[in-house]
Scaffold this active site. Structure first.
Site, short mmCIF file in Angstrom:
data_model
loop_
_atom_site.label_atom_id
_atom_site.label_comp_id
_atom_site.label_asym_id
_atom_site.label_seq_id
_atom_site.Cartn_x
_atom_site.Cartn_y
_atom_site.Cartn_z
N GLU A 166 56.71 64.74 -17.60
CA GLU A 166 57.67 63.77 -17.07
C GLU A 166 58.34 64.24 -15.79
O GLU A 166 58.49 63.46 -14.86
CB GLU A 166 58.81 63.58 -18.08
N TRP A 214 63.88 48.82 -11.38
CA TRP A 214 62.63 49.46 -11.84
C TRP A 214 61.61 48.33 -11.81
O TRP A 214 61.68 47.39 -12.61
CB TRP A 214 62.81 50.01 -13.24
N CYS A 244 66.04 48.74 -14.78
CA CYS A 244 66.98 48.00 -13.94
C CYS A 244 68.41 48.12 -14.48
O CYS A 244 68.64 48.06 -15.68
CB CYS A 244 66.65 46.52 -13.81
N ARG A 254 68.38 53.99 -14.66
CA ARG A 254 67.64 52.87 -15.23
C ARG A 254 66.51 52.38 -14.31
O ARG A 254 65.70 51.54 -14.70
CB ARG A 254 68.59 51.70 -15.51
N GLU A 305 56.81 67.68 -27.60
CA GLU A 305 58.01 67.41 -26.81
C GLU A 305 58.03 68.29 -25.56
O GLU A 305 58.39 67.83 -24.47
CB GLU A 305 59.26 67.62 -27.67
N HIS A 339 38.24 72.74 -31.45
CA HIS A 339 37.34 71.59 -31.64
C HIS A 339 37.19 70.77 -30.36
O HIS A 339 36.80 69.61 -30.42
CB HIS A 339 37.87 70.72 -32.79
N ASN A 383 68.18 42.06 -15.29
CA ASN A 383 67.44 43.14 -15.96
C ASN A 383 66.67 42.49 -17.10
O ASN A 383 67.28 41.80 -17.92
CB ASN A 383 68.44 44.19 -16.48
N GLY A 384 65.36 42.73 -17.14
CA GLY A 384 64.55 42.13 -18.20
C GLY A 384 63.30 41.52 -17.60
O GLY A 384 62.94 41.83 -16.45
N LYS A 395 58.07 66.81 -21.77
CA LYS A 395 59.09 67.17 -20.77
C LYS A 395 58.44 67.65 -19.49
O LYS A 395 58.82 67.26 -18.40
CB LYS A 395 60.02 68.28 -21.30
N LYS A 415 65.23 55.13 -17.86
CA LYS A 415 65.81 55.70 -19.07
C LYS A 415 65.55 54.83 -20.30
O LYS A 415 65.22 55.34 -21.36
CB LYS A 415 67.31 55.88 -18.86
O1 M6R Z 1 65.76 55.09 -26.02
P1 M6R Z 1 64.53 55.51 -26.80
O2 M6R Z 1 64.75 56.74 -27.58
O3 M6R Z 1 63.98 54.42 -27.64
O4 M6R Z 1 63.46 55.83 -25.68
C1 M6R Z 1 62.16 56.16 -26.04
C2 M6R Z 1 61.39 56.71 -24.86
O5 M6R Z 1 61.31 55.77 -23.85
C3 M6R Z 1 62.03 57.99 -24.32
O6 M6R Z 1 62.14 58.97 -25.30
C4 M6R Z 1 61.19 58.54 -23.16
O7 M6R Z 1 59.98 59.02 -23.64
C5 M6R Z 1 61.98 59.62 -22.43
N1 M6R Z 1 61.73 59.52 -21.04
C6 M6R Z 1 61.64 60.99 -22.90
O8 M6R Z 1 62.20 62.00 -22.12
#
Ligand code: M6R
Length: 607
Positions: free
Chosen positions: A487, A74, A2, A27, A480, A503, A100-101, A484, A602
């Site tokens: 996501e 969100w 949010c 957000r 990673e 395994h 937000n929260g 990516k 984010k």
């Molecule tokens: O702001 P942060 O680095 O603490 O965020 C952690 C994760 O939420 C963040 O890395 C998330 O996995 C991203 N969407 C990765 O692309």
């Protein structure tokens, strides 16, 4: 998680709110809405879905007025619907709030409010706050907000307007970010800095437990007892250009290409006369020498940077390192004491799980160093020391430049620890740092060279599943790469240490499952090649990330993405870049929104 924005000043509030929300849409984008005060009326416009729906609605039915609040959601409590969209109003419809929260005690509050005759219209936790303010309001909005806040359990950043006070926005925060852009005759409340940069680079940083009374000409900050507080001011160094796409099709692509700059900025000034400069560590050489173990806590991409750190710190400083996702660390009774250094990695500095881990670690006597990209973020206030990555704002939901910048910062930390522990001599530290300093150019070269990527992306055209393999530092790179891909393209992607595949996961291999292998030069290179042969023998098509000059690898893979030679320890940053671009092109080819993937936000400010 949010985004909220509020405007008060001479401009049309709807314009400022929409431009702010556009910069906060990363957000959350389940719904968006604004509430604007004008000529004795409070008009609320809300739409389900992305901001464009709200923009269209306000285009068709414009709302005039110079004060208002806005929100991009969100969803947590209640599905994405117009009813659940913010701003929420009280029964009299004279108060509107954005939030937000999460209000954790909202069920109890809802019962109480219903019992006293309040009409609750949505399924949200937020609406309770509007009714609470209504019930405490006796002519002073600030007082009513302060009384309401005392009833709330959980996290909030709030913006509140009241028809009786058309020249005021009241803002408050606890455990969710909130800043106020201090303009000339205008002020803008926002969840994040990019939302205010079009208007000002002077920012009031609101802290937990603070309430701000914002007019066009003033920002007065109070604590919950309504005692005045001297506000913390921040001058933002970067400008709006840094928060715009700058000619790139997407923020994600722009941010991938910004990595050389982000790395240079993060490494700037870190070496002087053979000595690693890291005063932010706030530890004497003796204290560092007393560190018996390091714990890294982080989530998502930041967690993967933590796994890279483990191999660097263990190799260079010979300190055992444990890496745990923050949400597990906190509840696992971790073995942490005053000989433990906890490194909390969080791009946003606002991730609820990581913040909770930081608190837990400090309670147990550990020293906590935060690695973050956001100046003034919450983690910076809760940690003993802060190492900033200087990657500039990252708007794309998928972390890219902040990941490689985190690794650069962790390299510096690893070298500092090694130097203080005496496990690496100054010459060795200098030579590693010298090589580290070449990585921005190395990444630049990679970004200019990977013509084969678009073709590689074709391999994923009909794929529903994929594997990412690596060994050593290649494992977190594979993790990673897999994160990516899933996501932003919604293709299932799993990362495994290459040697572990036989395994179990090898059962998944068919000719429909592309396999991406980090096969850069290193002490396990031959083993990785054997692992590639194992998957190819079962029909897999392989994309290998390999070192320039390794032409033999072409005999083992359908596609090879070459990157310049670096030492094995420093290979994580360059090896990651092709995988970022690969996932980008796969997602684009599938028509996905790479900057705003479904279900994500984010910064994750809820547990
Ligand atoms: O702001 P942060 O680095 O603490 O965020 C952690 C994760 O939420 C963040 O890395 C998330 O996995 C991203 N969407 C990765 O692309």
């Amino acid at each position: 998680m949010c985004g909220i924005v509020g405007y008060i000043g001479p401009r049309q509030a709807s314009d400022v709110l929409l431009s702010g929300l556009a910069r906060l849409e990363y957000r959350g984008y389940d719904s968006a809405g604004v509430a604007i005060i004008d000529a004795g009326e409070l008009t609320t416009t809300r739409r389900v879905g992305k901001l464009v729906n709200l923009q269209n609605a306000l285009g068709t039915s414009p709302v005039a007025g110079n004060v208002g609040i806005g929100h991009t959601r969100w969803a947590t409590h209640g599905k994405p619907s117009e009813e659940n969209a913010h701003p929420h109003r009280d029964c009299t419809e004279r108060i509107a709030i954005v939030h937000n929260g999460i209000i954790e005690n909202y069920v109890e509050l809802r019962e109480e409010l219903r019992a006293t005759g309040h009409m609750i219209r949505s399924e949200t936790d937020t609406e309770m706050v509007a009714h609470l303010i209504e019930s405490y309001y006796e002519g002073d909005l600030k007082v009513a907000v302060a009384k309401s806040l005392k009833r709330l359990e959980g996290a909030y950043a709030l913006g509140v307007v009241h028809l009786d006070h058309p020249d005021v926005i009241v803002a408050a925060r606890k455990d969710s970010p909130l800043i106020i852009g201090a303009g000339d005759g205008e002020n803008i409340v926002a969840s994040d800095i990019p939302a205010v940069l079009e208007f000002t680079r002077e920012v009031v940083v609101l802290h937990d437990g603070e309430i701000a009374v914002v007019t066009a000409d003033s920002v007065d900050v109070f604590d919950l007892a309504l005692r005045p507080v001297v506000p913390e001011m921040l001058h933002v160094e970067w400008d709006l250009d840094a928060a715009e796409k700058g000619g790139f099709e997407d923020f994600m692509l722009k941010e991938i290409f910004e990595q050389p700059k982000a790395l240079r900025e993060t490494l700037r000034g870190r070496m002087n006369d053979g000595e690693i400069q890291l005063s932010e560590l706030a530890m004497t050489a003796e204290e560092i020498a007393g560190i018996a173990r390091v714990f890294v806590i982080a989530c998502g991409t930041s967690l993967h940077a933590g796994f890279v750190a483990k191999s660097l710190i263990e190799q260079w400083a010979r300190i055992p390192v444990e890496v745990l996702c923050s949400s597990e660390f906190r509840y696992n009774d971790p073995i942490v004491d005053d000989e433990t250094l906890v490194v909390a990695i969080t791009q946003s500095g606002e991730t609820a799980d990581t913040l909770a881990g930081v608190r837990e670690a400090r309670l147990r006597g550990a020293k906590v160093i935060a690695i973050t990209n956001v100046v003034g973020s919450r983690v910076t206030r809760e940690s003993d020391g802060v190492i900033y990555t200087h990657a500039g704002p990252e708007i794309g939901v998928a972390a890219t430049k902040t990941f490689t910048a985190q690794i650069a910062a962790l390299n510096v930390l690893g070298l500092k620890l090694a130097q203080a522990k005496g496990t690496l001599g100054s010459e060795r530290v200098q030579s590693i740092f010298d090589e580290l300093s070449t990585l921005p150019d190395v990444v630049e070269a990679i970004l200019g060279s990977l013509e084969e990527l678009q073709e590689c992306a074709e391999l994923f055209a009909d794929a529903t599943s994929s594997l990412f393999l690596g060994r050593g530092v290649g494992v977190p790179v594979a993790m990673e790469g897999a994160l990516k891909l899933k996501e932003i393209s919604y293709i299932h992607a799993e990362a495994y240490p290459a040697g572990e595949m036989k395994h179990g996961p090898i059962a998944l291999i068919t000719d429909q499952v592309p396999v991406v292998v980090v096969a850069t030069q290193g002490h396990t290179y031959e083993k990785v090649v054997s692992n590639i042969q194992e998957v190819r023998a079962r029909g897999a098509q392989v994309i290998a990330v390999a070192t320039s000059g390794d032409d033999d690898i072409r005999n083992h893979a359908e596609f090879v993405l070459h990157i310049p030679q670096t030492s094995e320890a420093l290979s994580a940053i360059p090896a990651t870049v092709p995988l970022q671009l690969l996932s980008y092109y796969v997602a684009k080819r599938r028509g996905c929104n790479v900057d705003q993937p479904r279900n994500l936000a984010k910064s994750v400010t809820v547990e």
